[in-house]
Every structure is written in C-alpha cells, then in structure tokens.
Design a protein around this motif. Structure first.
Motif: not given
Length: 319
Positions: A156-164, A231-238, A182-187
């Motif tokens: 459940e804790a793996k990065a996938d469509g649901k977690t993002i 850790t992964s980061y979601l960003f908006g423009p600017g 921005v994600v790690h290469s493993r993700v």
C-alpha cells in the motif's frame, strides 16, 4: 613550443552569459517549469544585501453582507505579508589538469563553458534538494506532506497512481496546478514496471522525458532515502523562483601557478533559488550565505503564503 593557456581562450564577458544560459538549458527543473524567473527577482538578485524582502497582499476573505437600506456595510481591510529569499553565494576553482583535454577542442571556450554549466546544473539541483529538505522540516509545512509508510502495508505504501493522486489531493481544489514530480530512480523504475508512464520529446533539447498523469517526471537520486523509504516532490509551475546576481568579486578569473605548472579557472556565482511563499528566517546561518546543510535546516524556513498557494507537496513511500 608555445602552450595554450586557459587565459588565452576564456573571454569573461562571453563566458559568463554562456555558462548561465547553458546551465538553464541543462536543468530539468528549469525546463519543466518548476523553476522560473522574472524581472523583479532579477533586480533583487543584482542588488545589495544578503536577504531579499518580497512583500505581498493576502487574499480577501470574510463573509459578504446582505445589502440594506438602513444598515451600512462594514468596511474590512486587506492584510499584507512578506516573503524573504536569501542569496546563495558560491564559487569553484578548477586546475588545468581537469581541463587540459578540453583545450584540444575546436571551440575550447565553449568546451570549458559546457563543463562549468554541467557542474553548476548539478550544484543547483543539490541546493534545491537541500532547500526542500529544510522547507519540509519546518512545522509550518506539515499540511503539505504525506507519509504513506505510516500504518500501511509495504504494498500500500509504494508509489503508484493512487499515492500520487492522494498526494496531489493535499492541495484540494488547487491540485490542478501541479505539473511535475521529482522522484528517486527506484520510484521511477517502479512506475515503469506498473506501466504508468508516458513519454514525450522536449522540443527545446530534443530529449525524451517521462510523464505521469500529464506531470513531467524528473529523476534525481539526491532526494532523501532512509530505511527503504523514498521521498518524492510534486510541483506546480514557478514553485521555485530563480535569478542570477552579480558577484562583487570578479565572476570569472584565470590564474597560473608557475611553480606547479597549474593553469587555473575561478568561477563565482550569486543566485536566488527560492521556494515561493516560504520565507527564509536566517535562524541558523553561520556565514554570509547559507550552506546546503543550513538550507536543509527546518528552523530557517517559515510558510507565509496560504497552504494551497504553496505549489509543492512532499510524499514518502516504500519505493
């Protein structure tokens, strides 16, 4: 036989803008729109002072009133806030043995400039990751992050469509403004295994890049990893403001150690790389400018924008 020296091929007034422009061309964060600049930031970066104050008006709030022919409206006020950015003052020197191979190129100044631009691209990315570490260590950013590893199973804790998508939901009705991750290469590899990625070609660089749900995916193994948690980061423009300043010292110099036979190139860089809406407090800075370790210190940051106006979200997953 005469020897070609670094000083023979470096023209600072040509080299400096070349390196700046080439650094931006090479930066995936800049090409994705995560990092953006404007004239105001550029003016601030070129001015004096270590920190830069950026006042702003808060949104209007409060309930509206029912109009009446006997009761006057009650005037409300608009509040101001202040964002604070800090200048990063950095420099690097290279000896000729690192650059000697480039001097044989058809355009040695461009060859050296490309090396310097590659270097500064990596260092800016490292400063960005350090800044994000500090920002999300601040208690003021608690509501812009989510840890899927707490209380969930490993799957459940793996990065996938649901977690993002759940991570994006932290911004509620403002989540549509998130355009990159921005994600790690493993993700990244896990998302590939799940066949969740689509690929496009960047017209500016003619290179292929991955997307998820329309968001550009940037791979950087510098993001925090601890005990199998990524850790992964979601960003908006600017989400990050950027501007180049003008060092008070000479930006580019050449030198030669005659006794050692070393040819030397010195490059100095002043720049702003600021998460918009999160003020730098300077609570723990020892020198004139913060190191990456100090950028990563939570007490140096405090959110001043409304939570939904911060175009950054942090997620932690098990890969």
């Amino acid at each position: 036989m005469a020897k070609t020296l670094i000083s023979d091929v470096i023209v600072p007034e040509v080299f400096n803008p070349y390196v700046i422009n080439r650094t931006m061309e090479l930066s995936a964060l800049y090409q994705s729109g995560i990092i953006a600049t404007n004239d105001e930031l550029q003016v601030l970066a070129s001015g004096g002072g270590r920190t830069l104050n950026m006042p702003f008006w808060n949104d209007l709030d409060g309930d509206d009133e029912v109009l009446s022919d006997t009761v006057a409206l009650t005037p409300d006020k608009i509040d101001a806030g202040q964002d604070v950015a800090v200048k990063l003052l950095r420099g690097k020197a290279w000896a000729a043995n690192d650059l000697a191979g480039d001097l044989a190129g058809s355009d040695p100044m461009a060859a050296i400039g490309n090396r310097a631009a590659d270097y500064w691209t990596r260092r800016m990315q490292a400063a960005t990751i350090a800044t994000l570490g500090g920002v999300f260590s601040s208690a003021s950013m608690a509501n812009n992050q989510i840890d899927f590893t707490e209380g969930g199973t490993n799957t459940e804790a793996k990065a996938d469509g649901k977690t993002i998508i759940e991570g994006s939901q932290l911004l509620g009705d403002a989540q549509g403004g998130l355009t990159a991750i921005v994600v790690h290469s493993r993700v990244y590899s896990n998302l590939k295994i799940l066949r969740l990625l689509e690929y496009k070609v960047d017209p500016a660089t003619n290179t292929e890049f991955a997307t998820f749900d329309g968001k550009r995916v940037i791979v950087d193994d510098g993001v925090p990893v601890s005990g199998g948690q990524y850790t992964s980061y979601l960003f908006g423009p600017g989400a990050l403001g950027y501007a180049d300043g003008t060092p008070s010292d000479v930006q580019t110099e050449t030198d030669r150690d005659k006794l050692a036979g070393d040819d030397i190139l010195i490059n100095r860089k002043h720049f702003i790389l600021h998460p918009r809406g999160i003020a730098f407090t300077s609570a723990q800075v020892a020198g004139k400018s913060p190191s990456n370790a100090e950028l990563a210190t939570g007490s140096n940051w405090n959110r001043v924008y409304d939570r939904k106006q911060i175009r950054i979200v942090k997620m932690i997953t098990n890969g």
